[in-house]
Design a protein around this motif. Structure first.
Motif, mmCIF file in Angstrom:
data_model
loop_
_atom_site.group_PDB
_atom_site.id
_atom_site.type_symbol
_atom_site.label_atom_id
_atom_site.label_comp_id
_atom_site.label_asym_id
_atom_site.label_seq_id
_atom_site.Cartn_x
_atom_site.Cartn_y
_atom_site.Cartn_z
ATOM 1 N N ILE A 127 0.956 -1.174 -0.106
ATOM 2 C CA ILE A 127 -0.071 -0.114 -0.029
ATOM 3 C C ILE A 127 0.854 1.305 0.049
ATOM 4 C CG2 ILE A 127 -1.542 1.402 1.287
ATOM 5 C CD1 ILE A 127 -2.950 -1.463 2.297
ATOM 6 N N ILE A 128 2.112 1.232 0.745
ATOM 7 C CA ILE A 128 2.864 2.330 0.726
ATOM 8 C C ILE A 128 3.420 2.566 -0.606
ATOM 9 C CG2 ILE A 128 4.944 3.044 1.627
ATOM 10 C CD1 ILE A 128 3.929 1.758 4.292
ATOM 11 N N ILE A 129 3.909 1.588 -1.231
ATOM 12 C CA ILE A 129 4.459 1.536 -2.396
ATOM 13 C C ILE A 129 3.467 1.959 -3.409
ATOM 14 C CG2 ILE A 129 5.420 0.018 -4.486
ATOM 15 C CD1 ILE A 129 7.123 0.165 -2.207
ATOM 16 N N LEU A 130 2.263 1.774 -3.587
ATOM 17 C CA LEU A 130 1.049 2.287 -4.422
ATOM 18 C C LEU A 130 1.299 3.927 -3.875
ATOM 19 C CD1 LEU A 130 -0.905 2.013 -6.437
ATOM 20 C CD2 LEU A 130 -2.634 1.385 -4.633
ATOM 21 N N ARG A 131 1.104 4.445 -2.674
ATOM 22 C CA ARG A 131 1.239 5.642 -2.537
ATOM 23 C C ARG A 131 2.435 6.565 -3.121
ATOM 24 N NH1 ARG A 131 -1.466 7.218 2.948
ATOM 25 N NH2 ARG A 131 0.084 8.168 3.562
ATOM 26 N N GLY A 132 3.469 5.644 -3.064
ATOM 27 C CA GLY A 132 4.628 6.398 -3.699
ATOM 28 C C GLY A 132 4.555 6.465 -5.413
ATOM 29 N N PHE A 133 4.041 5.512 -5.948
ATOM 30 C CA PHE A 133 3.649 5.274 -7.455
ATOM 31 C C PHE A 133 2.670 6.441 -7.681
ATOM 32 C CE2 PHE A 133 5.304 0.905 -7.867
ATOM 33 C CZ PHE A 133 6.507 1.376 -8.696
ATOM 34 N N ILE A 134 1.591 6.676 -6.944
ATOM 35 C CA ILE A 134 0.651 7.752 -7.288
ATOM 36 C C ILE A 134 1.361 9.056 -7.116
ATOM 37 C CG2 ILE A 134 -1.338 8.669 -6.275
ATOM 38 C CD1 ILE A 134 -2.317 6.027 -5.371
ATOM 39 N N GLU A 135 2.193 9.407 -6.149
ATOM 40 C CA GLU A 135 2.856 10.755 -6.284
ATOM 41 C C GLU A 135 3.738 10.953 -7.362
ATOM 42 O OE1 GLU A 135 4.103 14.316 -5.029
ATOM 43 O OE2 GLU A 135 2.475 13.388 -4.234
ATOM 44 N N LEU A 136 4.429 9.791 -7.713
ATOM 45 C CA LEU A 136 5.273 9.870 -8.796
ATOM 46 C C LEU A 136 4.623 10.161 -10.135
ATOM 47 C CD1 LEU A 136 8.253 9.887 -10.129
ATOM 48 C CD2 LEU A 136 8.195 7.408 -9.956
ATOM 49 N N ARG A 137 3.421 9.436 -10.307
ATOM 50 C CA ARG A 137 2.721 9.477 -11.621
ATOM 51 C C ARG A 137 2.270 10.967 -11.747
ATOM 52 N NH1 ARG A 137 -0.957 5.381 -10.686
ATOM 53 N NH2 ARG A 137 -2.502 6.716 -10.194
ATOM 54 N N LYS A 138 1.616 11.249 -10.612
ATOM 55 C CA LYS A 138 0.867 12.650 -10.466
ATOM 56 C C LYS A 138 2.223 13.778 -11.024
ATOM 57 C CE LYS A 138 -0.274 16.383 -7.066
ATOM 58 N NZ LYS A 138 -0.238 16.738 -5.632
ATOM 59 N N ARG A 139 3.316 13.655 -10.466
ATOM 60 C CA ARG A 139 4.451 14.559 -10.830
ATOM 61 C C ARG A 139 4.961 14.385 -12.352
ATOM 62 N NH1 ARG A 139 8.257 16.445 -6.505
ATOM 63 N NH2 ARG A 139 7.216 16.204 -4.603
ATOM 64 N N LEU A 140 5.237 13.133 -12.812
ATOM 65 C CA LEU A 140 5.330 12.996 -14.036
ATOM 66 C C LEU A 140 4.208 13.620 -15.162
ATOM 67 C CD1 LEU A 140 6.740 9.182 -14.400
ATOM 68 C CD2 LEU A 140 7.944 11.748 -13.655
ATOM 69 N N ARG A 141 2.894 13.466 -14.708
ATOM 70 C CA ARG A 141 1.903 13.804 -15.630
ATOM 71 C C ARG A 141 1.992 15.351 -15.559
ATOM 72 N NH1 ARG A 141 -3.252 9.961 -13.645
ATOM 73 N NH2 ARG A 141 -2.899 8.384 -15.340
ATOM 74 N N GLU A 142 2.175 15.978 -14.417
ATOM 75 C CA GLU A 142 2.301 17.568 -14.364
ATOM 76 C C GLU A 142 3.417 17.857 -15.227
ATOM 77 O OE1 GLU A 142 2.848 18.201 -10.308
ATOM 78 O OE2 GLU A 142 0.679 18.370 -9.785
ATOM 79 N N ALA A 143 4.628 17.108 -15.333
ATOM 80 C CA ALA A 143 5.698 17.530 -16.235
ATOM 81 C C ALA A 143 5.536 17.498 -17.567
ATOM 82 C CB ALA A 143 6.837 16.430 -16.012
#
Length: 211
Positions: free
Chosen positions: A63-79
């Motif tokens: 679940i923690i890993i998924l939270r990390g991926f969600i944050e990373l995906r958000k940043r990549l989409r913004e980029a």
């Protein structure tokens, strides 16, 4: 608010508090050394209460890993929001966002690395594991789409295989981030180069390899 709604809200709040406590313990101790007892102490709950919400340490970790991926995906989409930018510009922006993510969320970065080093098996996957796997796939898919965009607008060579290239680029930058995290002081001492020198070299090679 009715009794049932209040209880459901309290249950969700406790669940989130447990996850937050687990992040602190896992990031500090590492998944192998951390224990559910430590998480329970951090959350100020009994160990038995923890197991009412999560059946294992591994489930909590995924679940923690998924939270990390969600944050990373958000940043990549913004980029990659600027549709007028070239595909190559998106690839570069993705790299910059990944570097910033590592700098600001080192715990998530290291947790994701540990997860990706696990032996993959398509059999007997728990729902939390499947979600984590999908989270990782969603991240690499953003890079694949940026490379495809670059091939279409001629900012990236048409000869590039987008899937293979995405995984190679991601692996290269991930490796560089690990080296910087663990060896930068030694590299600076012996070779008189700094972190930004390595990043600049990476981006030079990135451009040469894709164009």
């Amino acid at each position: 608010m009715g009794v049932a709604e209040r209880k459901e809200r309290e249950k969700l709040e406790r669940r989130n508090a447990i996850i937050a406590s687990a992040e602190k313990i896992f990031f500090k101790e590492g998944i192998e050394n951390a224990s559910m007892e430590q998480v329970a102490q951090e959350a100020e709950l009994s160990k038995g209460t923890l197991y009412l919400y999560f059946k294992s340490k591994e489930e909590l970790y995924h679940i923690i890993i998924l939270r990390g991926f969600i944050e990373l995906r958000k940043r990549l989409r913004e980029a990659t929001q600027d549709e007028s930018a070239t595909g190559f510009a998106h690839v570069k922006a993705i790299s910059e966002a990944y570097i910033q993510f590592c700098d600001e969320h080192l715990g998530y970065f290291n947790a994701i690395l540990y997860y990706q080093n696990d032996n993959f098996s398509a059999k007997s996957r728990e729902p939390s594991e499947i979600q984590s796997l999908r989270g990782g796939n969603a991240v690499i898919e953003i890079l694949i789409q940026a490379i495809i965009k670059g091939k279409n607008d001629n900012s990236i060579s048409a000869n590039v295989n987008e899937v293979e290239t995405a995984f190679v680029l991601w692996s290269q930058l991930t490796g560089l981030l690990q080296v910087i995290q663990r060896k930068m002081s030694i590299i600076t001492y012996h070779y008189r180069i700094r972190q930004n020198d390595l990043f600049n070299a990476y981006f030079v090679l990135l451009e040469k390899s894709l164009k």
